[in-house]
Design an enzyme around this catalytic site. Structure first.
Site, PDB file in Angstrom:
ATOM      1  N   HIS A   8       0.836  -1.208   0.000  1.00  8.17           N
ATOM      2  CA  HIS A   8       0.000   0.000   0.000  1.00  8.17           C
ATOM      3  C   HIS A   8       0.869   1.256   0.000  1.00  8.17           C
ATOM      4  O   HIS A   8       1.851   1.341   0.726  1.00  8.17           O
ATOM      5  CB  HIS A   8      -0.906  -0.009   1.243  1.00  8.17           C
ATOM      6  CG  HIS A   8      -1.847   1.152   1.302  1.00  8.17           C
ATOM      7  ND1 HIS A   8      -2.778   1.409   0.320  1.00  8.17           N
ATOM      8  CD2 HIS A   8      -1.984   2.151   2.224  1.00  8.17           C
ATOM      9  CE1 HIS A   8      -3.463   2.503   0.642  1.00  8.17           C
ATOM     10  NE2 HIS A   8      -2.985   2.974   1.777  1.00  8.17           N
ATOM     11  N   ASP A  48      -3.924   8.998   3.384  1.00  8.37           N
ATOM     12  CA  ASP A  48      -4.092   7.586   3.056  1.00  8.37           C
ATOM     13  C   ASP A  48      -5.428   7.392   2.343  1.00  8.37           C
ATOM     14  O   ASP A  48      -6.476   7.789   2.863  1.00  8.37           O
ATOM     15  CB  ASP A  48      -4.030   6.752   4.337  1.00  8.37           C
ATOM     16  CG  ASP A  48      -3.886   5.272   4.055  1.00  8.37           C
ATOM     17  OD1 ASP A  48      -4.776   4.702   3.391  1.00  8.37           O
ATOM     18  OD2 ASP A  48      -2.885   4.678   4.499  1.00  8.37           O
ATOM     19  N   CYS A  86      -3.995   3.058  -4.962  1.00 10.61           N
ATOM     20  CA  CYS A  86      -3.346   3.844  -3.907  1.00 10.61           C
ATOM     21  C   CYS A  86      -2.179   4.694  -4.430  1.00 10.61           C
ATOM     22  O   CYS A  86      -2.014   5.849  -4.022  1.00 10.61           O
ATOM     23  CB  CYS A  86      -2.884   2.955  -2.754  1.00 10.61           C
ATOM     24  SG  CYS A  86      -1.822   1.581  -3.249  1.00 10.61           S
TER      25      CYS A  86
END
Length: 206
Positions: A116, A133, A186
């Site tokens: 991630h 995030d 991401c």
């Protein structure tokens, strides 16, 4: 007019880069970095962006900010944070040779957490460290680690103590910033957060 012609030329180049071919063929080189066809292919749907793409993009933002009069910007490599965590300040002390972090307006720290990508933004002007995030995870510990790094850097390079009471450390909540709706975007979100933040623009992309 010139613009559609330029756009068509760019589009042709992009299509060619996504074509089949030697994955090790170098498609672009700058900032002492090389981007291969294989790297470009990580930009395909449902692929995960790799370090080369993220680092190249961050350097493009730094260049843009210099040329277009945006805030003074510095971007750490994706390899900086793992090195800091594994070896402490001594391991990264020389990474800022010739760079005064405290003369920057904004410092970007892309973070790779195994599967991630996320982003830390150090705003030197506002004395803030924020964690971005795209799946809403908390990064309080990461912000803390980077503040400790800044404290060490300030002592080492300026002989000045940074006071923790003057700095704000904050993990952005999922309702504060755009969130991904799949398991693969991401890296793109990190790039777009950095794009908007580096220009001091509100994050309005959908």
């Amino acid at each position: 007019s010139y613009f559609p012609f330029l756009f068509q030329a760019m589009e042709k180049e992009i299509i060619a880069a996504f074509d089949e071919g030697d994955p090790n063929e170098i498609m672009s080189s700058a900032f002492k970095l090389k981007v291969t066809r294989g790297d470009i292919h990580t930009l395909r749907n449902l692929q995960w962006l790799n370090d080369e793409i993220i680092n190249f993009y961050m350097n493009l933002l730094v260049e843009r900010n210099k040329k277009e009069g945006y805030p003074a910007l510095y971007a750490f490599s994706t390899f900086f944070y793992p090195k800091l965590v594994s070896g402490g300040y001594k391991a990264v002390r020389r990474w800022t040779r010739g760079v005064d972090l405290f003369k920057q307006d904004i410092i970007l720290v892309p973070i790779h957490l195994r599967v991630h990508w996320s982003l830390v933004v150090i705003d030197v002007r506002r004395k803030s460290i924020k964690y971005f995030d795209s799946v809403g995870q908390k990064g309080d510990k990461i912000c803390g680690t980077l503040f400790e790094y800044l404290q060490e850097e300030s002592k080492e390079k300026r002989n000045l103590e940074l006071s923790s009471s003057e700095w704000i450390l904050h993990s952005m909540e999922s309702h504060e910033i755009p969130q991904q709706i799949n398991g693969s975007d991401c890296g793109v979100f990190v790039c777009k957060y950095a794009d908007y933040i580096s220009r001091d623009k509100p994050i309005t992309f959908t």
